[in-house]
Motif scaffolding. Sequence first.
Motif: not given
Length: 342
Positions: A179, A223-224, A238-239, A256, A258
Amino acid sequence: MPYDAFVLLSFGGPEHPDDVMPFLRNVTRGRGVPEERLLEVAEHYYHFGGVSPINQQCRDLLAAVRADFGAHGISLPAYWGNRNWAPMLADTVAQMRDDGVESALGFATSAYGGYSSCRQYWEDIAAAVEHVGPGAPKITKLRQFWDHPGFVGPHVSAVRTALTEIDPARHATTRLVFTAHSIPTTMAENAGPTGGRYTAQLNETAALVHAAAAPELSWDLVWQSRSGPPQVPWLEPDINDHLRVLAEKDVTDVIVSPIGFVSDHLEVLWDLDNEALETARDLGLGYVRAGTPVTDPAFVAMIRELVLERTANAPQQRLGTLPVWDICQTDCCPAPTRGGPR
Protein backbone atom coordinates in the motif's frame (compact mmCIF):
# COMPACT_ATOMS: atom_id res chain seq x y z
CA MET A 1 29.52 22.53 -2.25
CA PRO A 2 30.58 22.13 1.39
CA TYR A 3 27.82 21.38 3.88
CA ASP A 4 27.87 22.21 7.55
CA ALA A 5 24.56 20.76 8.81
CA PHE A 6 21.86 18.13 8.27
CA VAL A 7 18.11 18.73 8.64
CA LEU A 8 15.34 16.15 8.90
CA LEU A 9 12.25 17.28 6.95
CA SER A 10 8.87 15.81 7.86
CA PHE A 11 5.11 16.35 7.79
CA GLY A 12 4.46 17.01 11.47
CA GLY A 13 1.52 16.06 13.64
CA PRO A 14 -0.44 17.09 16.74
CA GLU A 15 0.86 16.08 20.15
CA HIS A 16 -2.17 17.08 22.26
CA PRO A 17 -5.94 17.03 21.64
CA ASP A 18 -5.95 20.85 21.54
CA ASP A 19 -3.45 20.70 18.66
CA VAL A 20 -5.63 18.59 16.37
CA MET A 21 -7.88 21.19 14.75
CA PRO A 22 -5.14 23.86 14.40
CA PHE A 23 -2.92 21.19 12.83
CA LEU A 24 -5.62 20.16 10.35
CA ARG A 25 -6.22 23.80 9.44
CA ASN A 26 -2.50 24.13 8.72
CA VAL A 27 -2.64 21.06 6.47
CA THR A 28 -5.69 22.29 4.55
CA ARG A 29 -5.10 26.05 4.49
CA GLY A 30 -6.28 27.54 1.19
CA ARG A 31 -8.08 24.39 0.05
CA GLY A 32 -11.62 25.36 1.01
CA VAL A 33 -12.16 22.17 3.02
CA PRO A 34 -15.48 22.24 4.91
CA GLU A 35 -15.37 22.34 8.69
CA GLU A 36 -17.39 19.13 8.93
CA ARG A 37 -14.71 17.29 6.97
CA LEU A 38 -12.01 18.53 9.35
CA LEU A 39 -14.07 17.39 12.31
CA GLU A 40 -14.44 13.96 10.70
CA VAL A 41 -10.68 13.58 10.22
CA ALA A 42 -10.06 14.96 13.72
CA GLU A 43 -11.84 11.91 15.13
CA HIS A 44 -9.04 9.74 13.72
CA TYR A 45 -6.58 11.66 15.90
CA TYR A 46 -8.84 11.69 18.95
CA HIS A 47 -9.04 7.90 18.64
CA PHE A 48 -5.34 7.93 19.57
CA GLY A 49 -5.68 10.49 22.34
CA GLY A 50 -5.18 13.47 20.03
CA VAL A 51 -1.53 12.52 19.48
CA SER A 52 0.06 11.62 16.18
CA PRO A 53 3.06 9.31 16.60
CA ILE A 54 5.00 10.98 13.78
CA ASN A 55 6.77 13.63 15.87
CA GLN A 56 8.11 11.10 18.36
CA GLN A 57 9.15 8.89 15.48
CA CYS A 58 11.09 11.83 14.07
CA ARG A 59 12.73 12.43 17.45
CA ASP A 60 13.75 8.78 17.59
CA LEU A 61 15.07 8.86 14.04
CA LEU A 62 17.00 12.08 14.65
CA ALA A 63 18.61 10.59 17.75
CA ALA A 64 19.58 7.48 15.79
CA VAL A 65 21.02 9.58 12.96
CA ARG A 66 23.07 11.69 15.38
CA ALA A 67 24.46 8.55 17.01
CA ASP A 68 25.24 6.99 13.63
CA PHE A 69 26.92 10.16 12.36
CA GLY A 70 29.03 10.31 15.49
CA ALA A 71 30.04 6.66 15.21
CA HIS A 72 31.20 7.18 11.61
CA GLY A 73 33.02 10.48 11.97
CA ILE A 74 30.39 12.71 10.35
CA SER A 75 30.49 16.01 12.21
CA LEU A 76 27.33 17.59 10.79
CA PRO A 77 24.95 18.91 13.47
CA ALA A 78 21.44 17.51 12.90
CA TYR A 79 18.26 19.59 13.00
CA TRP A 80 14.57 18.84 12.43
CA GLY A 81 11.76 20.90 10.88
CA ASN A 82 8.16 20.09 9.91
CA ARG A 83 5.74 21.23 7.25
CA ASN A 84 2.60 21.49 9.37
CA TRP A 85 3.39 21.46 13.11
CA ALA A 86 6.09 22.32 15.59
CA PRO A 87 8.97 22.36 15.14
CA MET A 88 8.07 24.31 12.01
CA LEU A 89 10.76 24.39 9.34
CA ALA A 90 10.96 28.20 9.33
CA ASP A 91 11.76 28.19 13.06
CA THR A 92 14.38 25.51 12.49
CA VAL A 93 15.98 27.49 9.66
CA ALA A 94 16.11 30.55 11.93
CA GLN A 95 17.87 28.48 14.59
CA MET A 96 20.31 27.16 12.00
CA ARG A 97 21.08 30.72 10.90
CA ASP A 98 21.66 31.77 14.53
CA ASP A 99 23.98 28.78 14.94
CA GLY A 100 26.05 29.91 11.98
CA VAL A 101 24.94 27.23 9.52
CA GLU A 102 25.48 28.29 5.92
CA SER A 103 24.65 25.21 3.83
CA ALA A 104 22.69 22.12 4.87
CA LEU A 105 21.54 18.80 3.45
CA GLY A 106 17.86 18.00 3.96
CA PHE A 107 16.42 14.48 4.27
CA ALA A 108 12.67 14.18 3.69
CA THR A 109 10.77 11.31 5.29
CA SER A 110 9.40 10.15 1.94
CA ALA A 111 11.13 7.79 -0.46
CA TYR A 112 9.31 8.66 -3.67
CA GLY A 113 8.82 11.30 -6.32
CA GLY A 114 5.60 13.28 -6.57
CA TYR A 115 4.27 16.60 -5.40
CA SER A 116 3.58 16.14 -1.67
CA SER A 117 6.26 13.46 -1.28
CA CYS A 118 9.08 15.43 -2.92
CA ARG A 119 8.46 18.74 -4.65
CA GLN A 120 6.47 20.23 -1.80
CA TYR A 121 9.51 19.77 0.43
CA TRP A 122 11.50 21.93 -2.00
CA GLU A 123 8.71 24.51 -1.68
CA ASP A 124 8.80 24.20 2.12
CA ILE A 125 12.54 24.87 2.07
CA ALA A 126 12.18 27.90 -0.20
CA ALA A 127 9.37 29.36 1.90
CA ALA A 128 11.29 28.85 5.15
CA VAL A 129 14.45 30.43 3.75
CA GLU A 130 12.47 33.39 2.43
CA HIS A 131 10.72 33.80 5.77
CA VAL A 132 14.01 33.88 7.67
CA GLY A 133 15.56 36.27 5.18
CA PRO A 134 19.20 37.46 5.15
CA GLY A 135 21.63 34.95 6.55
CA ALA A 136 19.33 31.98 6.10
CA PRO A 137 21.31 28.86 5.16
CA LYS A 138 21.04 27.22 1.79
CA ILE A 139 19.32 23.82 2.05
CA THR A 140 19.52 21.11 -0.61
CA LYS A 141 17.32 18.05 -0.37
CA LEU A 142 18.88 14.61 -0.64
CA ARG A 143 17.69 12.36 -3.45
CA GLN A 144 14.75 9.96 -3.42
CA PHE A 145 15.55 6.53 -2.05
CA TRP A 146 12.75 4.15 -3.05
CA ASP A 147 15.22 1.48 -4.26
CA HIS A 148 18.03 1.98 -1.75
CA PRO A 149 18.97 -1.25 0.08
CA GLY A 150 18.54 0.59 3.39
CA PHE A 151 14.88 1.25 2.57
CA VAL A 152 14.01 -1.96 0.73
CA GLY A 153 15.79 -4.21 3.25
CA PRO A 154 13.71 -3.28 6.32
CA HIS A 155 10.50 -3.78 4.33
CA VAL A 156 11.80 -7.19 3.23
CA SER A 157 12.50 -8.15 6.85
CA ALA A 158 9.07 -6.94 7.93
CA VAL A 159 7.29 -9.00 5.28
CA ARG A 160 9.30 -12.10 6.20
CA THR A 161 8.36 -11.62 9.84
CA ALA A 162 4.69 -11.15 8.93
CA LEU A 163 4.74 -14.35 6.90
CA THR A 164 5.79 -16.34 9.97
CA GLU A 165 2.48 -15.37 11.60
CA ILE A 166 0.51 -17.25 8.94
CA ASP A 167 0.03 -21.00 9.01
CA PRO A 168 2.33 -22.48 6.33
CA ALA A 169 -0.59 -24.62 5.18
CA ARG A 170 -2.30 -21.40 4.05
CA HIS A 171 0.66 -19.80 2.28
CA ALA A 172 -0.66 -20.99 -1.07
CA THR A 173 -3.79 -18.89 -0.52
CA THR A 174 -2.01 -15.87 1.03
CA ARG A 175 -1.69 -12.59 -0.88
CA LEU A 176 0.96 -9.92 -0.40
CA VAL A 177 -0.65 -6.47 -0.66
CA PHE A 178 1.54 -3.37 -0.85
CA THR A 179 0.00 0.00 0.00
CA ALA A 180 0.89 3.65 -0.53
CA HIS A 181 -0.87 7.00 -0.23
CA SER A 182 -3.31 7.57 -3.06
CA ILE A 183 -2.97 10.78 -5.08
CA PRO A 184 -5.12 12.39 -7.80
CA THR A 185 -4.71 10.59 -11.11
CA THR A 186 -3.96 13.88 -12.87
CA MET A 187 -0.96 14.32 -10.58
CA ALA A 188 0.14 10.71 -10.98
CA GLU A 189 0.00 10.97 -14.76
CA ASN A 190 1.27 14.53 -15.26
CA ALA A 191 2.94 15.18 -18.58
CA GLY A 192 6.65 15.83 -18.94
CA PRO A 193 9.86 13.96 -18.15
CA THR A 194 8.78 13.06 -14.61
CA GLY A 195 5.23 11.95 -15.38
CA GLY A 196 4.19 8.73 -13.70
CA ARG A 197 7.30 8.31 -11.58
CA TYR A 198 5.38 8.01 -8.29
CA THR A 199 3.57 4.87 -9.40
CA ALA A 200 6.59 3.56 -11.32
CA GLN A 201 8.85 3.89 -8.29
CA LEU A 202 6.32 2.24 -6.02
CA ASN A 203 5.92 -0.66 -8.43
CA GLU A 204 9.69 -1.06 -8.51
CA THR A 205 9.92 -1.08 -4.70
CA ALA A 206 7.06 -3.59 -4.48
CA ALA A 207 8.75 -5.88 -7.00
CA LEU A 208 12.07 -5.67 -5.11
CA VAL A 209 10.49 -6.43 -1.72
CA HIS A 210 8.39 -9.26 -3.16
CA ALA A 211 11.35 -10.91 -4.89
CA ALA A 212 13.49 -10.85 -1.74
CA ALA A 213 10.85 -11.53 0.92
CA ALA A 214 8.16 -13.82 -0.47
CA PRO A 215 8.57 -14.70 -4.16
CA GLU A 216 6.16 -17.60 -3.74
CA LEU A 217 3.25 -15.24 -3.05
CA SER A 218 1.22 -13.26 -5.56
CA TRP A 219 1.22 -9.52 -4.92
CA ASP A 220 -0.66 -6.30 -5.69
CA LEU A 221 -0.04 -2.59 -5.25
CA VAL A 222 -3.09 -0.74 -3.92
CA TRP A 223 -3.82 2.62 -2.32
CA GLN A 224 -4.96 4.13 0.96
CA SER A 225 -5.68 7.46 2.67
CA ARG A 226 -7.56 8.99 -0.24
CA SER A 227 -8.93 12.49 0.42
CA GLY A 228 -10.59 15.20 -1.63
CA PRO A 229 -14.00 15.49 -3.31
CA PRO A 230 -15.45 12.24 -4.67
CA GLN A 231 -15.77 13.63 -8.19
CA VAL A 232 -11.97 13.98 -8.50
CA PRO A 233 -10.37 10.67 -9.63
CA TRP A 234 -7.63 9.30 -7.38
CA LEU A 235 -5.44 6.23 -7.76
CA GLU A 236 -7.38 3.01 -7.18
CA PRO A 237 -8.15 0.42 -5.93
CA ASP A 238 -8.50 1.40 -2.30
CA ILE A 239 -7.16 -1.20 0.13
CA ASN A 240 -10.63 -1.95 1.51
CA ASP A 241 -12.17 -2.45 -1.92
CA HIS A 242 -9.27 -4.70 -2.88
CA LEU A 243 -9.72 -6.88 0.19
CA ARG A 244 -13.31 -7.50 -0.87
CA VAL A 245 -12.14 -8.59 -4.31
CA LEU A 246 -9.53 -10.92 -2.82
CA ALA A 247 -12.09 -12.52 -0.53
CA GLU A 248 -14.08 -13.51 -3.62
CA LYS A 249 -10.99 -15.16 -5.13
CA ASP A 250 -10.54 -17.75 -2.36
CA VAL A 251 -7.69 -15.83 -0.72
CA THR A 252 -7.54 -16.83 2.95
CA ASP A 253 -4.90 -14.44 4.29
CA VAL A 254 -3.26 -11.15 3.40
CA ILE A 255 0.02 -9.56 4.39
CA VAL A 256 -0.27 -5.79 4.05
CA SER A 257 3.05 -4.00 3.58
CA PRO A 258 2.90 -0.17 3.67
CA ILE A 259 5.88 0.45 1.39
CA GLY A 260 4.72 4.01 0.77
CA PHE A 261 5.77 5.01 4.29
CA VAL A 262 8.89 5.10 6.45
CA SER A 263 7.12 4.86 9.83
CA ASP A 264 3.90 3.75 11.50
CA HIS A 265 2.34 7.20 11.61
CA LEU A 266 -1.35 7.92 12.01
CA GLU A 267 -2.42 7.07 8.45
CA VAL A 268 -0.86 3.64 8.81
CA LEU A 269 -2.39 3.09 12.24
CA TRP A 270 -5.87 4.33 11.29
CA ASP A 271 -6.23 3.24 7.67
CA LEU A 272 -4.53 -0.14 8.00
CA ASP A 273 -4.63 -1.17 11.66
CA ASN A 274 -8.24 -0.05 12.11
CA GLU A 275 -10.23 0.32 8.90
CA ALA A 276 -8.53 -2.33 6.73
CA LEU A 277 -8.23 -4.75 9.65
CA GLU A 278 -11.95 -4.38 10.34
CA THR A 279 -12.73 -4.96 6.66
CA ALA A 280 -10.60 -8.11 6.64
CA ARG A 281 -12.29 -9.44 9.77
CA ASP A 282 -15.74 -8.81 8.30
CA LEU A 283 -14.66 -10.79 5.21
CA GLY A 284 -13.13 -13.62 7.22
CA LEU A 285 -9.64 -12.92 5.91
CA GLY A 286 -6.55 -13.53 7.98
CA TYR A 287 -4.73 -10.20 8.20
CA VAL A 288 -1.13 -9.36 9.15
CA ARG A 289 0.29 -5.89 8.73
CA ALA A 290 4.05 -5.71 8.10
CA GLY A 291 6.10 -3.03 9.79
CA THR A 292 7.94 0.02 8.44
CA PRO A 293 11.64 1.04 8.67
CA VAL A 294 11.31 3.65 11.46
CA THR A 295 14.77 3.41 13.11
CA ASP A 296 15.94 0.13 11.61
CA PRO A 297 19.78 0.27 11.60
CA ALA A 298 19.85 -0.30 7.84
CA PHE A 299 17.53 2.67 7.31
CA VAL A 300 19.61 4.90 9.57
CA ALA A 301 22.77 3.80 7.76
CA MET A 302 21.08 4.65 4.47
CA ILE A 303 20.70 8.27 5.56
CA ARG A 304 24.41 8.41 6.26
CA GLU A 305 25.16 6.86 2.87
CA LEU A 306 22.97 9.45 1.12
CA VAL A 307 24.89 12.19 2.91
CA LEU A 308 28.22 10.66 1.86
CA GLU A 309 27.07 10.61 -1.77
CA ARG A 310 27.06 14.40 -1.59
CA THR A 311 29.91 15.08 0.79
CA ALA A 312 32.42 12.37 -0.14
CA ASN A 313 31.43 11.30 -3.67
CA ALA A 314 30.41 7.88 -2.35
CA PRO A 315 28.81 5.62 -4.99
CA GLN A 316 25.04 5.38 -5.12
CA GLN A 317 23.61 2.28 -3.48
CA ARG A 318 20.65 1.18 -5.61
CA LEU A 319 18.71 -1.98 -6.39
CA GLY A 320 16.45 -0.66 -9.16
CA THR A 321 16.85 0.70 -12.65
CA LEU A 322 14.58 3.75 -12.81
CA PRO A 323 16.33 7.12 -13.17
CA VAL A 324 17.12 9.18 -10.09
CA TRP A 325 18.56 12.69 -9.74
CA ASP A 326 19.63 15.09 -7.01
CA ILE A 327 17.96 18.32 -8.17
CA CYS A 328 14.36 18.35 -9.41
CA GLN A 329 13.51 20.29 -12.56
CA THR A 330 11.41 23.44 -12.21
CA ASP A 331 8.43 21.82 -13.98
CA CYS A 332 8.67 18.59 -12.00
CA CYS A 333 5.59 17.20 -10.22
CA PRO A 334 3.11 20.10 -10.37
CA ALA A 335 0.78 20.67 -7.46
CA PRO A 336 -2.58 18.84 -7.56
CA THR A 337 -6.03 20.35 -7.53
CA ARG A 338 -6.58 20.90 -3.83
CA GLY A 339 -8.94 18.60 -2.00
CA GLY A 340 -9.39 17.38 1.56
CA PRO A 341 -6.91 16.70 4.35
CA ARG A 342 -4.50 13.83 4.40
